[in-house]
Design a protein around this motif. Structure first.
Motif, PDB file in Angstrom:
ATOM      1  N   ASP A 241      -8.603  53.489  32.563  1.00 41.10           N
ATOM      2  CA  ASP A 241      -8.123  54.169  31.585  1.00 41.10           C
ATOM      3  C   ASP A 241      -6.599  54.766  32.001  1.00 41.10           C
ATOM      4  O   ASP A 241      -5.918  55.193  31.033  1.00 41.10           O
ATOM      5  N   ARG A 242      -6.183  54.827  33.344  1.00 38.86           N
ATOM      6  CA  ARG A 242      -4.902  55.441  33.653  1.00 38.86           C
ATOM      7  C   ARG A 242      -4.021  54.164  34.268  1.00 38.86           C
ATOM      8  O   ARG A 242      -2.955  54.311  33.703  1.00 38.86           O
ATOM      9  N   CYS A 243      -4.567  53.200  34.934  1.00 39.18           N
ATOM     10  CA  CYS A 243      -3.924  52.087  35.431  1.00 39.18           C
ATOM     11  C   CYS A 243      -3.902  51.017  34.513  1.00 39.18           C
ATOM     12  O   CYS A 243      -2.897  50.279  34.493  1.00 39.18           O
ATOM     13  N   THR A 244      -4.648  50.662  33.708  1.00 37.05           N
ATOM     14  CA  THR A 244      -4.824  49.615  32.495  1.00 37.05           C
ATOM     15  C   THR A 244      -4.801  48.258  33.312  1.00 37.05           C
ATOM     16  O   THR A 244      -4.334  47.223  32.749  1.00 37.05           O
ATOM     17  N   SER A 245      -5.223  48.222  34.312  1.00 35.90           N
ATOM     18  CA  SER A 245      -5.207  47.074  35.474  1.00 35.90           C
ATOM     19  C   SER A 245      -6.703  46.331  35.779  1.00 35.90           C
ATOM     20  O   SER A 245      -7.485  47.188  35.408  1.00 35.90           O
ATOM     21  N   SER A 246      -6.716  45.044  35.777  1.00 36.07           N
ATOM     22  CA  SER A 246      -7.947  44.593  36.305  1.00 36.07           C
ATOM     23  C   SER A 246      -7.581  43.774  37.389  1.00 36.07           C
ATOM     24  O   SER A 246      -6.739  43.601  37.950  1.00 36.07           O
ATOM     25  N   VAL A 247      -8.810  43.424  38.210  1.00 31.41           N
ATOM     26  CA  VAL A 247      -8.796  42.904  39.526  1.00 31.41           C
ATOM     27  C   VAL A 247      -9.877  41.618  39.400  1.00 31.41           C
ATOM     28  O   VAL A 247     -10.846  41.356  38.805  1.00 31.41           O
ATOM     29  N   GLU A 248      -9.276  40.602  40.284  1.00 32.58           N
ATOM     30  CA  GLU A 248      -9.970  39.528  40.508  1.00 32.58           C
ATOM     31  C   GLU A 248     -10.627  39.618  41.554  1.00 32.58           C
ATOM     32  O   GLU A 248     -10.547  39.870  42.742  1.00 32.58           O
ATOM     33  N   VAL A 249     -12.201  39.168  41.428  1.00 34.87           N
ATOM     34  CA  VAL A 249     -13.074  39.396  42.481  1.00 34.87           C
ATOM     35  C   VAL A 249     -14.046  38.264  42.470  1.00 34.87           C
ATOM     36  O   VAL A 249     -14.074  37.600  41.686  1.00 34.87           O
TER      37      VAL A 249
ATOM     38  N   GLU B 167       6.037  65.284  40.071  1.00 32.29           N
ATOM     39  CA  GLU B 167       5.216  64.186  39.793  1.00 32.29           C
ATOM     40  C   GLU B 167       5.540  63.184  40.471  1.00 32.29           C
ATOM     41  O   GLU B 167       6.803  63.004  41.135  1.00 32.29           O
ATOM     42  N   TYR B 168       4.575  62.094  41.056  1.00 29.92           N
ATOM     43  CA  TYR B 168       4.945  61.166  41.770  1.00 29.92           C
ATOM     44  C   TYR B 168       4.263  59.837  41.404  1.00 29.92           C
ATOM     45  O   TYR B 168       3.152  59.918  40.942  1.00 29.92           O
ATOM     46  N   LYS B 169       4.975  58.497  41.882  1.00 25.56           N
ATOM     47  CA  LYS B 169       4.114  57.267  41.749  1.00 25.56           C
ATOM     48  C   LYS B 169       3.361  56.970  42.812  1.00 25.56           C
ATOM     49  O   LYS B 169       3.781  56.878  44.213  1.00 25.56           O
ATOM     50  N   LEU B 170       2.005  56.923  42.842  1.00 29.82           N
ATOM     51  CA  LEU B 170       0.967  56.971  43.822  1.00 29.82           C
ATOM     52  C   LEU B 170       0.083  55.719  43.436  1.00 29.82           C
ATOM     53  O   LEU B 170      -0.314  55.445  42.410  1.00 29.82           O
ATOM     54  N   ASN B 171      -0.590  55.080  44.586  1.00 26.22           N
ATOM     55  CA  ASN B 171      -1.785  54.423  44.480  1.00 26.22           C
ATOM     56  C   ASN B 171      -2.889  55.019  44.562  1.00 26.22           C
ATOM     57  O   ASN B 171      -3.513  55.036  45.603  1.00 26.22           O
ATOM     58  N   ILE B 172      -3.130  55.796  43.471  1.00 29.08           N
ATOM     59  CA  ILE B 172      -4.363  56.600  43.252  1.00 29.08           C
ATOM     60  C   ILE B 172      -5.752  55.613  43.345  1.00 29.08           C
ATOM     61  O   ILE B 172      -6.751  56.061  43.768  1.00 29.08           O
ATOM     62  N   CYS B 173      -5.552  54.378  42.669  1.00 30.50           N
ATOM     63  CA  CYS B 173      -6.830  53.586  42.461  1.00 30.50           C
ATOM     64  C   CYS B 173      -7.234  53.048  43.873  1.00 30.50           C
ATOM     65  O   CYS B 173      -8.541  52.933  44.077  1.00 30.50           O
TER      66      CYS B 173
ATOM     67  N   ASN C 247     -20.599  43.111  42.633  1.00 31.34           N
ATOM     68  CA  ASN C 247     -21.234  44.092  41.583  1.00 31.34           C
ATOM     69  C   ASN C 247     -20.697  45.465  41.743  1.00 31.34           C
ATOM     70  O   ASN C 247     -21.295  46.561  41.156  1.00 31.34           O
ATOM     71  N   GLY C 248     -19.681  45.863  42.668  1.00 29.07           N
ATOM     72  CA  GLY C 248     -19.232  47.192  42.710  1.00 29.07           C
ATOM     73  C   GLY C 248     -18.281  47.576  42.183  1.00 29.07           C
ATOM     74  O   GLY C 248     -17.792  47.022  41.008  1.00 29.07           O
ATOM     75  N   ALA C 249     -17.657  48.618  42.308  1.00 31.42           N
ATOM     76  CA  ALA C 249     -16.474  49.186  41.625  1.00 31.42           C
ATOM     77  C   ALA C 249     -14.932  48.622  42.277  1.00 31.42           C
ATOM     78  O   ALA C 249     -14.980  48.479  43.707  1.00 31.42           O
ATOM     79  N   ALA C 250     -14.313  47.951  41.597  1.00 31.97           N
ATOM     80  CA  ALA C 250     -13.290  47.396  42.204  1.00 31.97           C
ATOM     81  C   ALA C 250     -11.754  48.240  41.880  1.00 31.97           C
ATOM     82  O   ALA C 250     -11.539  49.060  41.155  1.00 31.97           O
ATOM     83  N   ALA C 251     -10.858  48.364  42.974  1.00 31.24           N
ATOM     84  CA  ALA C 251      -9.901  49.072  42.860  1.00 31.24           C
ATOM     85  C   ALA C 251      -8.418  48.201  42.890  1.00 31.24           C
ATOM     86  O   ALA C 251      -8.272  47.477  43.869  1.00 31.24           O
ATOM     87  N   CYS C 252      -7.425  48.344  42.071  1.00 34.43           N
ATOM     88  CA  CYS C 252      -6.198  47.578  41.881  1.00 34.43           C
ATOM     89  C   CYS C 252      -5.351  48.217  42.760  1.00 34.43           C
ATOM     90  O   CYS C 252      -5.403  49.357  43.448  1.00 34.43           O
ATOM     91  N   ARG C 253      -4.011  47.505  42.921  1.00 35.93           N
ATOM     92  CA  ARG C 253      -2.909  48.102  43.909  1.00 35.93           C
ATOM     93  C   ARG C 253      -1.734  48.681  43.444  1.00 35.93           C
ATOM     94  O   ARG C 253      -0.888  48.983  43.604  1.00 35.93           O
ATOM     95  N   GLU C 254      -1.968  48.802  41.823  1.00 37.63           N
ATOM     96  CA  GLU C 254      -1.041  49.315  40.858  1.00 37.63           C
ATOM     97  C   GLU C 254      -0.653  50.856  41.082  1.00 37.63           C
ATOM     98  O   GLU C 254      -1.681  51.534  41.645  1.00 37.63           O
ATOM     99  N   THR C 255       0.596  51.309  41.188  1.00 37.95           N
ATOM    100  CA  THR C 255       0.766  52.691  41.215  1.00 37.95           C
ATOM    101  C   THR C 255       0.757  53.525  40.032  1.00 37.95           C
ATOM    102  O   THR C 255       1.113  52.818  38.543  1.00 37.95           O
ATOM    103  N   THR C 256       0.475  54.675  39.692  1.00 33.30           N
ATOM    104  CA  THR C 256       0.353  55.436  38.493  1.00 33.30           C
ATOM    105  C   THR C 256       0.897  56.673  38.770  1.00 33.30           C
ATOM    106  O   THR C 256       1.199  57.233  39.738  1.00 33.30           O
ATOM    107  N   THR C 257       1.233  57.505  37.607  1.00 34.31           N
ATOM    108  CA  THR C 257       2.053  58.666  37.804  1.00 34.31           C
ATOM    109  C   THR C 257       1.079  59.766  38.054  1.00 34.31           C
ATOM    110  O   THR C 257       0.181  59.895  37.329  1.00 34.31           O
ATOM    111  N   TRP C 258       1.240  60.591  39.140  1.00 33.60           N
ATOM    112  CA  TRP C 258       0.265  61.505  39.366  1.00 33.60           C
ATOM    113  C   TRP C 258       1.283  62.935  39.118  1.00 33.60           C
ATOM    114  O   TRP C 258       2.380  63.150  39.639  1.00 33.60           O
ATOM    115  N   VAL C 259       0.794  63.885  38.305  1.00 34.08           N
ATOM    116  CA  VAL C 259       1.549  65.328  38.015  1.00 34.08           C
ATOM    117  C   VAL C 259       0.674  66.212  38.733  1.00 34.08           C
ATOM    118  O   VAL C 259      -0.685  66.550  38.850  1.00 34.08           O
TER     119      VAL C 259
END
Length: 237
Positions: A159-167, A191-197, A172-184
């Motif tokens: 919902d925040r990064c709008t990214s998908s991951v190839e697995v 505000e900072y650009k962080l790899n929150i995922c 069957n678990g939760a996947a995390a992308c390596r994109e950075t998103t804006t954190w306020v």
């Protein structure tokens, strides 16, 4: 009917089998093997049949029962140093050492060791190549192959990064992308650009923490979080 010369000291001992060798065809592969006379007698008593000649494949007479043979007789049957082609219980053709044909006839590991590749459909619907022996283990529930095909799923923070991951398909678990998103930060001032995922949200805002620390050091009377630091600052004035 063979005649053998023995030392006088051996004559009084119990009679042993005749060890004079004859060349016969192996009942396993059809190749010529040297067989002591007393082993030949044992094979005849056990009604072990030998093939008339060597066929393209080692065809073992199904009426032969090798389970009653002595260890000496088994060693003689396993003495052939050549190789033969056989049809395994799975139906595939294989080439094995003649010395292993006895175990093959008894449905031992040689029969279950087929390495021919077969195509298997997994529960996910993908097809993979397995060795015949692993396929049999899979059918028996003794082995679960892992599907290595790739699929694309949404990042848990989509919902925040709008990214998908190839697995892998079986993931069957939760996947995390390596994109950075804006954190306020909660104060809305930084505000900072962080790899929150991958790393999650920070516990504290770096900007707010730095400003608080700077303010505390410049105004030691207001800094009460560390008494030793406060006394050190006062003693140095």
């Amino acid at each position: 009917g063979h005649v053998e010369q023995l030392p006088c000291s051996e004559i009084s001992k119990p009679k042993r089998g005749c060890k004079l060798e004859s060349v016969v065809k192996s009942p396993l592969c059809g190749h010529d093997i040297k067989t002591p006379c007393f082993i030949m007698n044992e094979l005849q008593k056990a009604q072990i049949k030998c093939p008339p000649n060597q066929a393209p494949f080692a065809v073992i007479d199904s009426s032969n029962d090798f389970s009653t043979l002595s260890n000496d007789a088994r060693k003689v049957l396993q003495s052939c140093g050549l190789r033969s082609r056989v049809i395994l219980t799975c139906g595939h053709e294989s080439e094995v050492e003649c010395s292993k044909l006895l175990r093959h006839s008894e449905n031992d590991e040689v029969a279950d060791g087929c390495d021919k590749k077969v195509e298997v459909c997994l529960p996910c619907g993908h097809f993979i190549q397995l060795s015949c022996k692993d396929c049999n283990r899979h059918k028996q529930g003794l082995y679960t192959p892992r599907c290595t095909r790739k699929k694309t799923i949404k990042c848990w923070n989509y919902d925040r990064c709008t990214s998908s991951v190839e697995v892998e398909c079986g993931f069957n678990g939760a996947a995390a992308c390596r994109e950075t998103t804006t954190w306020v930060c909660p104060t809305k001032e930084h505000e900072y650009k962080l790899n929150i995922c991958c790393k999650g949200e920070p516990q504290e805002c770096p900007g707010c923490s730095f400003e608080k620390l700077s303010s505390s050091v410049s105004s030691p009377n207001e800094f009460t979080g560390d008494k030793e630091l406060k006394s050190w600052i006062q003693g140095s004035v």
